[in-house]
Design an enzyme around this catalytic site. Structure first.
Site, PDB file in Angstrom:
ATOM      1  N   MET A   1       5.557   1.684  -3.720  1.00 12.83           N
ATOM      2  CA  MET A   1       6.789   2.327  -4.178  1.00 12.83           C
ATOM      3  C   MET A   1       7.983   1.377  -4.073  1.00 12.83           C
ATOM      4  O   MET A   1       8.810   1.301  -4.972  1.00 12.83           O
ATOM      5  CB  MET A   1       7.039   3.597  -3.360  1.00 12.83           C
TER       6      MET A   1
ATOM      7  N   THR B   1      -1.006  -0.820  -4.522  1.00  8.53           N
ATOM      8  CA  THR B   1      -1.947   0.272  -4.741  1.00  8.53           C
ATOM      9  C   THR B   1      -1.502   1.532  -4.010  1.00  8.53           C
ATOM     10  O   THR B   1      -0.733   1.465  -3.041  1.00  8.53           O
ATOM     11  CB  THR B   1      -3.361  -0.093  -4.225  1.00  8.53           C
TER      12      THR B   1
ATOM     13  N   GLU C   1       0.839  -1.199   0.000  1.00  3.92           N
ATOM     14  CA  GLU C   1       0.000   0.000   0.000  1.00  3.92           C
ATOM     15  C   GLU C   1       0.875   1.251   0.000  1.00  3.92           C
ATOM     16  O   GLU C   1       1.693   1.434   0.910  1.00  3.92           O
ATOM     17  CB  GLU C   1      -0.905   0.044   1.227  1.00  3.92           C
ATOM     18  N   CYS C   2       0.727   2.093  -0.985  1.00  2.00           N
ATOM     19  CA  CYS C   2       1.390   3.397  -1.074  1.00  2.00           C
ATOM     20  C   CYS C   2       2.902   3.257  -0.963  1.00  2.00           C
ATOM     21  O   CYS C   2       3.561   2.953  -1.950  1.00  2.00           O
ATOM     22  CB  CYS C   2       0.819   4.347  -0.031  1.00  2.00           C
ATOM     23  N   GLY C   3       3.495   3.454   0.211  1.00  2.00           N
ATOM     24  CA  GLY C   3       4.924   3.258   0.350  1.00  2.00           C
ATOM     25  C   GLY C   3       5.333   1.850  -0.010  1.00  2.00           C
ATOM     26  O   GLY C   3       6.421   1.622  -0.561  1.00  2.00           O
TER      27      GLY C   3
END
Length: 437
Positions: free
Chosen positions: A323, A419, A318-320
């Site tokens: 990445m 995501t 999720e997010c980080g």
């Protein structure tokens, strides 16, 4: 457990400091405080935990629904719950502070900036109360906590101006030691910049705890009979690895509770050089990978993660986490670092935020967190942008929010899903993930 909501007149009024001061005041009065935060924030709750000594509960109508919100409230522990609001009391269409107060039937203590006002503070409070009545909102504004208010005539002028049916709950004196530095994504975290005990005690000194406890009340219990996390779902024999370090900080307490209720959870630190533990699945929460990109690039965990993901290990980021799963990460100073390279995209940090909203996603087909056609509600807030390959595959269409490219979210490869959307366990996403391990 009784509680009340600290609602602000606007953003930046000092709600977090007010919540910490009230928490300390109640503790000094011998009460065990359960902190909570209206909205999807990860940062303010870190300050709550630093002072209260227990995780702060996330209360968000969009992420959890009214029943889920009530279940999450009642999973807390303590004598009294102090709920810090988000933005101004009525601001936010997905889940405002007022919506949380309505769902829990809790009174609102209005936090007002009194640095340049006396009677105007009372007028503001009266306006906030009458707005609820005129708008047909079931919100009880019980009174005022004056932020940045001096003593003597200043405090007395505020108290005297309030009508009898609006309570004066005290004041928090201006103090530069109560300022919390900020950066992108919000304030610095509680463990990074804790407020001093002396500053907190000084802030708590003029908070009227007796009056707060008098107005506090117990919310309605959830109508569903199951209130304990995981008791409605079968426990598995699986093992989930979750990084918990300076790069992967943003994880709701309820998420870890749900994971631990249904599986064995092992934590590790890629930033510290830990390798990926033996596991049946990996959950990579959000955080600040951009601040630790060099350490992540050297971490054996990302290399092992890439190998295991290519073999079919389920990985949710999720997010980080997204990445870290991509091919590269470019920081704001122009340095580019190799990441796990599981997902076909390059990520670059920007100077301003790229998305900030409650989100709704619709699954295109079956994926790690949903079956085809399912909708997931979550939240996104990030300063990075992802540049996926032209043949990249997406798991979700975006019904609300921005996602990865404005229309789609959820890059997927092998059995890996990344995501920009953070979801709460009340969405069912983590149960779906565990059921596929």
């Amino acid at each position: 457990m009784k509680g009340f909501v600290l609602g602000g007149t606007s953003s930046g009024v000092g709600k977090t400091v007010a919540a910490l001061a009230v928490t300390r005041a109640l503790q000094n009065d011998g009460r065990a405080v359960q902190p909570a935060k209206a909205g999807p924030d990860f940062i303010d709750p870190s300050h709550h935990q630093q002072v209260a000594g227990r995780p702060s509960r996330t209360l968000d109508c969009w992420l959890e629904g009214r029943e889920g919100l009530r279940r999450n409230y009642y999973r807390g522990e303590g004598d009294v719950c102090v709920v810090e609001g988000v933005m101004g009391l009525y601001d936010g269409d997905g889940s405002s502070t007022a919506m949380v107060a309505e769902a829990l039937d809790l009174p609102v203590v209005l936090v007002a900036d009194a640095s340049a006002g006396m009677e105007s503070v009372a007028a503001t409070a009266l306006g906030f109360r009458e707005y609820a009545e005129r708008a047909g909102r079931d919100v009880e504004v019980a009174g005022v906590l004056a932020q940045r208010a001096h003593g003597g005539r200043h405090a007395e002028g505020i108290r005297e101006a309030l009508p009898d049916d609006l309570t004066y709950f005290g004041r928090i004196a201006p103090n530069s030691d109560l300022e919390i530095p900020d950066r992108h994504l919000g304030l610095e975290l509680g463990e990074e910049r804790p407020l001093s005990d002396d500053a907190l005690d000084a802030a708590a000194e003029n908070v009227r705890t007796g009056r707060l406890l008098t107005v506090a009340r117990e919310p309605p219990r959830p109508t569903e009979t199951t209130e304990d996390i995981g008791t409605d779902r079968e426990r598995t024999d699986t093992r989930i690895a979750v990084p918990r370090d300076a790069a992967f900080r943003f994880c709701y307490p309820a998420t870890m509770e749900r994971l631990r209720a249904r599986a064995d959870v092992t934590t590790f630190s890629p930033v510290a050089g830990d390798d990926l533990p033996d596991c049946d699945g990996v959950y990579l929460p959000g955080g600040y990978p951009e601040l630790h990109a060099a350490d992540l690039a050297e971490s054996p965990a990302l290399t092992t993660l890439a190998d295991r993901a290519s073999e079919g290990l389920p990985v949710l980021g999720e997010c980080g986490g997204l990445m870290a799963l991509c091919e590269s990460l470019t920081t704001t100073d122009g340095e580019t670092y190799e990441m796990a390279a599981v997902l076909p995209a390059d990520v670059e940090m920007r100077d301003r935020y790229q998305a900030l909203d409650h989100v709704e996603l619709r699954a295109r087909e079956g994926t790690l967190t949903a079956i085809g056609g399912d909708r997931l509600r979550g939240h996104e807030f990030h300063y990075s942008s992802a540049d996926p390959a032209t043949d990249a595959r997406y798991a979700f269409d975006v019904e609300r929010g921005d996602g990865i490219d404005g229309d789609r979210d959820g890059l997927t490869e092998y059995r890996t899903l990344g995501t920009y959307c953070h979801v709460h366990p009340e969405s069912g996403a983590f149960d779906a993930f565990i059921d596929q391990l």
